[in-house]
Design a protein around this motif. Structure first.
Motif, mmCIF file in Angstrom:
data_model
loop_
_atom_site.group_PDB
_atom_site.id
_atom_site.type_symbol
_atom_site.label_atom_id
_atom_site.label_comp_id
_atom_site.label_asym_id
_atom_site.label_seq_id
_atom_site.Cartn_x
_atom_site.Cartn_y
_atom_site.Cartn_z
ATOM 1 N N GLY A 36 0.809 -1.199 0.000
ATOM 2 C CA GLY A 36 0.000 0.000 0.000
ATOM 3 C C GLY A 36 0.848 1.258 0.000
ATOM 4 N N LEU A 37 0.284 2.340 -0.546
ATOM 5 C CA LEU A 37 0.926 3.652 -0.531
ATOM 6 C C LEU A 37 0.178 4.504 0.473
ATOM 7 N N GLY A 38 0.778 4.693 1.658
ATOM 8 C CA GLY A 38 0.050 5.235 2.788
ATOM 9 C C GLY A 38 0.295 6.700 3.086
ATOM 10 N N ALA A 39 -0.760 7.356 3.569
ATOM 11 C CA ALA A 39 -0.697 8.731 4.061
ATOM 12 C C ALA A 39 -1.721 8.883 5.179
ATOM 13 N N ASN A 40 -1.570 9.937 5.969
ATOM 14 C CA ASN A 40 -2.526 10.245 7.025
ATOM 15 C C ASN A 40 -3.906 10.433 6.409
ATOM 16 N N ALA A 41 -4.846 9.566 6.769
ATOM 17 C CA ALA A 41 -6.171 9.588 6.146
ATOM 18 C C ALA A 41 -6.973 10.821 6.509
ATOM 19 N N LEU A 42 -6.608 11.500 7.596
ATOM 20 C CA LEU A 42 -7.371 12.666 8.049
ATOM 21 C C LEU A 42 -6.725 13.978 7.626
ATOM 22 N N ASP A 43 -5.674 13.903 6.813
ATOM 23 C CA ASP A 43 -4.944 15.078 6.346
ATOM 24 C C ASP A 43 -5.194 15.227 4.840
ATOM 25 N N LYS A 44 -5.997 16.210 4.469
ATOM 26 C CA LYS A 44 -6.384 16.398 3.075
ATOM 27 C C LYS A 44 -5.170 16.572 2.162
ATOM 28 N N ALA A 45 -4.194 17.352 2.596
ATOM 29 C CA ALA A 45 -3.009 17.593 1.769
ATOM 30 C C ALA A 45 -2.189 16.321 1.591
ATOM 31 N N ALA A 46 -2.087 15.514 2.642
ATOM 32 C CA ALA A 46 -1.347 14.249 2.546
ATOM 33 C C ALA A 46 -2.062 13.281 1.608
ATOM 34 N N VAL A 47 -3.376 13.228 1.707
ATOM 35 C CA VAL A 47 -4.159 12.366 0.804
ATOM 36 C C VAL A 47 -3.949 12.788 -0.646
ATOM 37 N N GLU A 48 -3.898 14.086 -0.885
ATOM 38 C CA GLU A 48 -3.680 14.580 -2.247
ATOM 39 C C GLU A 48 -2.350 14.091 -2.804
ATOM 40 N N LYS A 49 -1.330 13.943 -1.950
ATOM 41 C CA LYS A 49 -0.031 13.452 -2.407
ATOM 42 C C LYS A 49 -0.136 12.030 -2.965
ATOM 43 N N ILE A 50 -1.022 11.214 -2.401
ATOM 44 C CA ILE A 50 -1.222 9.859 -2.932
ATOM 45 C C ILE A 50 -1.673 9.932 -4.388
ATOM 46 N N PHE A 51 -2.675 10.762 -4.653
ATOM 47 C CA PHE A 51 -3.189 10.897 -6.018
ATOM 48 C C PHE A 51 -2.107 11.420 -6.955
ATOM 49 N N ARG A 52 -1.304 12.367 -6.476
ATOM 50 C CA ARG A 52 -0.248 12.944 -7.308
ATOM 51 C C ARG A 52 0.858 11.926 -7.576
ATOM 52 N N ALA A 53 1.223 11.143 -6.557
ATOM 53 C CA ALA A 53 2.299 10.161 -6.724
ATOM 54 C C ALA A 53 1.895 9.060 -7.696
ATOM 55 N N LYS A 54 0.656 8.618 -7.621
ATOM 56 C CA LYS A 54 0.188 7.503 -8.447
ATOM 57 C C LYS A 54 -0.311 7.952 -9.826
ATOM 58 N N GLY A 55 -0.704 9.231 -9.948
ATOM 59 C CA GLY A 55 -1.432 9.642 -11.146
ATOM 60 C C GLY A 55 -2.830 9.086 -11.142
ATOM 61 N N ARG A 56 -3.405 8.964 -9.962
ATOM 62 C CA ARG A 56 -4.735 8.345 -9.785
ATOM 63 C C ARG A 56 -5.823 9.394 -9.997
ATOM 64 N N PRO A 57 -6.889 9.072 -10.739
ATOM 65 C CA PRO A 57 -7.965 10.043 -10.934
ATOM 66 C C PRO A 57 -8.714 10.327 -9.644
ATOM 67 N N ALA A 58 -9.239 11.551 -9.540
ATOM 68 C CA ALA A 58 -9.865 11.998 -8.299
ATOM 69 C C ALA A 58 -11.171 11.286 -7.993
ATOM 70 N N ASN A 59 -11.778 10.629 -8.994
ATOM 71 C CA ASN A 59 -13.057 9.951 -8.748
ATOM 72 C C ASN A 59 -12.881 8.529 -8.238
ATOM 73 N N ASP A 60 -11.631 8.137 -7.942
ATOM 74 C CA ASP A 60 -11.338 6.788 -7.455
ATOM 75 C C ASP A 60 -10.980 6.878 -5.974
ATOM 76 N N PRO A 61 -11.917 6.573 -5.060
ATOM 77 C CA PRO A 61 -11.680 6.769 -3.624
ATOM 78 C C PRO A 61 -10.637 5.799 -3.083
ATOM 79 N N LEU A 62 -10.230 6.048 -1.838
ATOM 80 C CA LEU A 62 -9.169 5.273 -1.197
ATOM 81 C C LEU A 62 -9.720 4.441 -0.047
ATOM 82 N N ILE A 63 -9.005 3.380 0.287
ATOM 83 C CA ILE A 63 -9.322 2.571 1.464
ATOM 84 C C ILE A 63 -8.518 3.094 2.647
ATOM 85 N N VAL A 64 -9.158 3.163 3.797
ATOM 86 C CA VAL A 64 -8.486 3.572 5.022
ATOM 87 C C VAL A 64 -8.169 2.328 5.847
#
Length: 355
Positions: free
Chosen positions: A46-74
């Motif tokens: 897994g590629l992990g970030a603080n689930a309650l930190d909006k900016a950290a979550v955004e880094k996951i999408f940026r690192a992966k190139g993941r589209p914003a409509n694809d939610p994450l598992i906590v």
């Protein structure tokens, strides 16, 4: 288009059973500071970030190139963390978690307002699971935070089942990689929704439908795949193009063994740079052809563990085409078939039985 998240990657090898304290502490601190940590679970890395930190979550999408409509598992370490994420949790959720957690089951529940909208693709639901891996649990506890974590790969690539796969895809895009060896299951978790009506499986995975129906007899599963970026899905990992290698994957489906294998061999004979993935018992079928063969092992449990690494291996061996047969849809075969279908982007050849 987001700018990719870039950083200097630090790599630690850790004991998968009793992980060393110092790397886990550093990784936990990185999570608290808003960074990214790749870590093993029993399913995939897994590629992990603080689930309650909006900016950290955004880094996951940026690192992966993941589209914003694809939610994450906590990922959480125990049930005491669940109220931080979900509200109105039904009694059935606790029954399921009592049986299958820690383990490869993710539940979709009504989310608490404090959960960032970008983690859930703007929806009112959140996907939560408790991983069954000592490194993952140690990291969550060290961070003191629930950890959002999709698979640690570039978006749409085969999921990573070793730390080397993470390095291949995300070196320079993740702050720390914790190498806890190969993952045990090799397929992502089963996702089960407990909101919006009757319980339903949104994605088959490491827990078979047959096991879940022992607790939820009327449980349903209707495959639904997204093909664009304009619709959000309550299930993470719902894109039709997913788990895809660079080669073109073609899935062959049919009940007549002889006809299916004849169709696969005919395609292989007519094309160059062909790779084939198959169970060990069927490798011999290709001895007379110039094809690259990756054995998936003795049975479907072994195939689940080997599936993503076999896709990556055939890529590295120069295959332009990767051929596979759709497995039976019972047990883990349902999840394997789902991954193959999406690796093939829906490109399926239905083989008619011989007359």
């Amino acid at each position: 288009m987001r700018e990719p998240y870039t950083t200097t990657t630090v790599y630690f090898q850790v004991d998968p059973q009793v992980p060393e304290r110092r790397p886990i502490e550093l990784a936990g601190e990185t999570i608290r500071d808003g960074g990214l940590v790749a870590f093993p679970t029993e399913t995939v890395y897994g590629l992990g970030a603080n689930a309650l930190d909006k900016a950290a979550v955004e880094k996951i999408f940026r690192a992966k190139g993941r589209p914003a409509n694809d939610p994450l598992i906590v990922h959480i370490a125990d049930l005491s963390h669940l109220p931080r994420l979900a509200v109105s949790v039904p009694e059935l959720a606790y029954r399921l978690l009592d049986r299958f957690a820690p383990g490869a089951l993710t539940l979709v529940l009504n989310k608490r307002e404090t959960v960032p909208a970008n983690l859930t693709a703007g929806m009112d639901t959140v996907a939560v699971r408790i991983p069954d891996h000592a490194v993952a649990l140690a990291l969550i506890n060290a961070a003191g935070r629930p950890i959002a974590a999709p698979s640690a790969n570039k978006f749409s690539r085969p999921s990573p089942t070793t730390a080397q796969h993470v390095v291949d895809d995300l070196e320079g895009r993740v702050d720390i990689i914790l190498d806890g060896g190969p993952t045990a299951i090799g397929l992502e978790s089963t996702i089960l929704s407990l909101v919006g009506g009757a319980p339903q499986v949104l994605r088959p995975g490491g827990v078979a439908l047959e096991e879940l129906r022992a607790i939820v007899p009327d449980l349903t599963y209707q495959p639904r795949y997204l093909t664009g970026d304009d619709t959000a899905s309550p299930s993470p990992g719902s894109m039709l193009k997913h788990y895809s290698p660079r080669a073109t994957v073609i899935l062959f489906r049919g009940e007549d063994d002889v006809a299916v294998w004849a169709a696969i061999k005919a395609f292989a004979d007519d094309h160059d740079h062909v790779g084939v993935m198959t169970l060990e018992k069927d490798v011999r079928r290709f001895a007379d052809l110039d094809v690259k063969v990756e054995s998936l092992g003795a049975d479907l449990d072994a195939a689940a563990t080997r599936l993503f690494s076999a896709l990556r291996a055939l890529d590295s061996r120069g295959a332009k085409w990767i051929l596979a047969r759709a497995p039976d849809t019972t047990g883990v075969g349902l999840a394997i078939g789902d991954r193959l279908l999406r690796a093939a982007e829906g490109d399926v050849i239905d083989v008619k039985p011989r007359r």
